[in-house]
Scaffold this active site. Sequence first.
Site, PDB file in Angstrom:
ATOM      1  N   MET A 119       0.840  -1.198   0.000  1.00  0.00           N
ATOM      2  CA  MET A 119       0.000   0.000   0.000  1.00  0.00           C
ATOM      3  C   MET A 119       0.878   1.252   0.000  1.00  0.00           C
ATOM      4  SD  MET A 119      -3.413  -0.882   2.107  1.00  0.00           S
ATOM      5  CE  MET A 119      -2.761  -0.661   3.737  1.00  0.00           C
ATOM      6  N   HIS A 131       9.256  -3.451   3.450  1.00  0.00           N
ATOM      7  CA  HIS A 131       8.821  -3.625   2.054  1.00  0.00           C
ATOM      8  C   HIS A 131      10.029  -3.902   1.140  1.00  0.00           C
ATOM      9  CE1 HIS A 131       5.577  -0.693   3.504  1.00  0.00           C
ATOM     10  NE2 HIS A 131       4.875  -1.728   3.116  1.00  0.00           N
ATOM     11  N   VAL A 140      10.741  -7.512   9.509  1.00  0.00           N
ATOM     12  CA  VAL A 140      11.877  -6.599   9.657  1.00  0.00           C
ATOM     13  C   VAL A 140      11.533  -5.631  10.787  1.00  0.00           C
ATOM     14  CG1 VAL A 140      13.319  -4.879   8.508  1.00  0.00           C
ATOM     15  CG2 VAL A 140      12.426  -6.825   7.214  1.00  0.00           C
ATOM     16  N   MET A 147       8.573  -2.919  11.784  1.00  0.00           N
ATOM     17  CA  MET A 147       8.393  -1.763  10.896  1.00  0.00           C
ATOM     18  C   MET A 147       6.980  -1.781  10.316  1.00  0.00           C
ATOM     19  SD  MET A 147      11.883  -1.245   8.833  1.00  0.00           S
ATOM     20  CE  MET A 147      13.412  -1.020   9.712  1.00  0.00           C
TER      21      MET A 147
HETATM   22  P1  AMP Z   1       1.457  -2.942   3.448  1.00  0.00           P
HETATM   23  O1  AMP Z   1       1.996  -1.865   2.563  1.00  0.00           O
HETATM   24  O2  AMP Z   1       1.436  -2.576   4.896  1.00  0.00           O
HETATM   25  O3  AMP Z   1       0.162  -3.527   2.954  1.00  0.00           O
HETATM   26  O4  AMP Z   1       2.498  -4.126   3.364  1.00  0.00           O
HETATM   27  C1  AMP Z   1       2.863  -4.687   2.133  1.00  0.00           C
HETATM   28  C2  AMP Z   1       3.595  -5.975   2.375  1.00  0.00           C
HETATM   29  O5  AMP Z   1       4.775  -5.703   3.149  1.00  0.00           O
HETATM   30  C3  AMP Z   1       2.774  -6.990   3.186  1.00  0.00           C
HETATM   31  O6  AMP Z   1       3.005  -8.285   2.657  1.00  0.00           O
HETATM   32  C4  AMP Z   1       3.332  -6.830   4.564  1.00  0.00           C
HETATM   33  O7  AMP Z   1       3.194  -7.995   5.353  1.00  0.00           O
HETATM   34  C5  AMP Z   1       4.787  -6.542   4.272  1.00  0.00           C
HETATM   35  N1  AMP Z   1       5.426  -5.879   5.408  1.00  0.00           N
HETATM   36  C6  AMP Z   1       5.022  -4.733   6.012  1.00  0.00           C
HETATM   37  N2  AMP Z   1       5.818  -4.439   7.061  1.00  0.00           N
HETATM   38  C7  AMP Z   1       6.741  -5.438   7.135  1.00  0.00           C
HETATM   39  C8  AMP Z   1       7.832  -5.719   8.010  1.00  0.00           C
HETATM   40  N3  AMP Z   1       8.135  -4.942   9.037  1.00  0.00           N
HETATM   41  N4  AMP Z   1       8.560  -6.828   7.773  1.00  0.00           N
HETATM   42  C9  AMP Z   1       8.242  -7.661   6.734  1.00  0.00           C
HETATM   43  N5  AMP Z   1       7.241  -7.446   5.875  1.00  0.00           N
HETATM   44  C10 AMP Z   1       6.485  -6.360   6.071  1.00  0.00           C
END
Ligand code: AMP
Length: 283
Positions: free
Chosen positions: A30, A37, A180, A188
Amino acid sequence: MQTARELEVLRKAVDALRGDGATIALVPTMGALHEGHLTLMREARRTADHVVASIFVNPRQFGEGEDFDAYPRQLARDSELLEKEGVALLWAPQPQEVYPQGYATNISVAGVSEGLCGGDRPGHFDGVATVVCKLFNQVRPDIAFFGEKDWQQLAVIRRMARDLDLTQPHVDAIRGVPIVREKDGLAMSSRNAYLSREQREQAGALPRAMRDAIAVLSEGGEAERPLGNLREVLQVSGFDSVDYAELRDADSLEPLEKDNGNARLFVAARIGGTRLIDNMAVE
Ligand code: AMP
């Protein structure tokens, strides 16, 4: 890096990348990208010939009164970061490209979507499953990467991919990437940007309290006491409420009363208006 904002452009760009059979990895996000990410992008690059990243703040996965309008949007900065990671194509659709006028289809995955975030955020996983299914149909990747930060989401997507034949059979196409974390252990998240300096410091109590609970849980006793302690520690540390603190089987997500050798601790807690989630294996 090419950027596509319309489906027609995306399809042509994906066909060109695919060429005579190159493999394609999809990394849905997103936006408001952080190191978590970018780690997904690196894993994707190591595994496939080309990486397609998507940035779409999906209205259907936000409930009423949630932060859809406030969610950080920073496409120019995100584009630069993706370019540096060697991402071949950015899919950043306009909402009407994803949900055209009259859109009427919903995907709902039973079982693993129930309880935890599915309990607190009704309709959230329907929104996630629906948009991820659409992204798979739009990009047709060989493989896709998701973060373990959203463990329940990963379980929902794995179930959907198998149930709807979204990926090739017998291929480990839905890959999870470990969480992470910041230096103090906080996972994060794009939502960490909502925290004031004081709240950000207090938020470090979440992974600390979880690790303390894991140390007790790994001895095999009942979960009730360590989970009760965890809730108390969070309240004392400045959290306003705890949405859930539960022990569940890592794969089936069945609730557990004690470690079964495959247990995971799941927590969601609020600090100010910000809802933070985390999960850790009991080892
Ligand atoms: P989002 O933009 O929050 O929808 O996240 C996009 C992707 O990044 C999803 O698959 C999340 O699980 C992954 N993601 C977000 N934060 C982290 C993190 N701290 N460590 C690993 N993956 C993450």
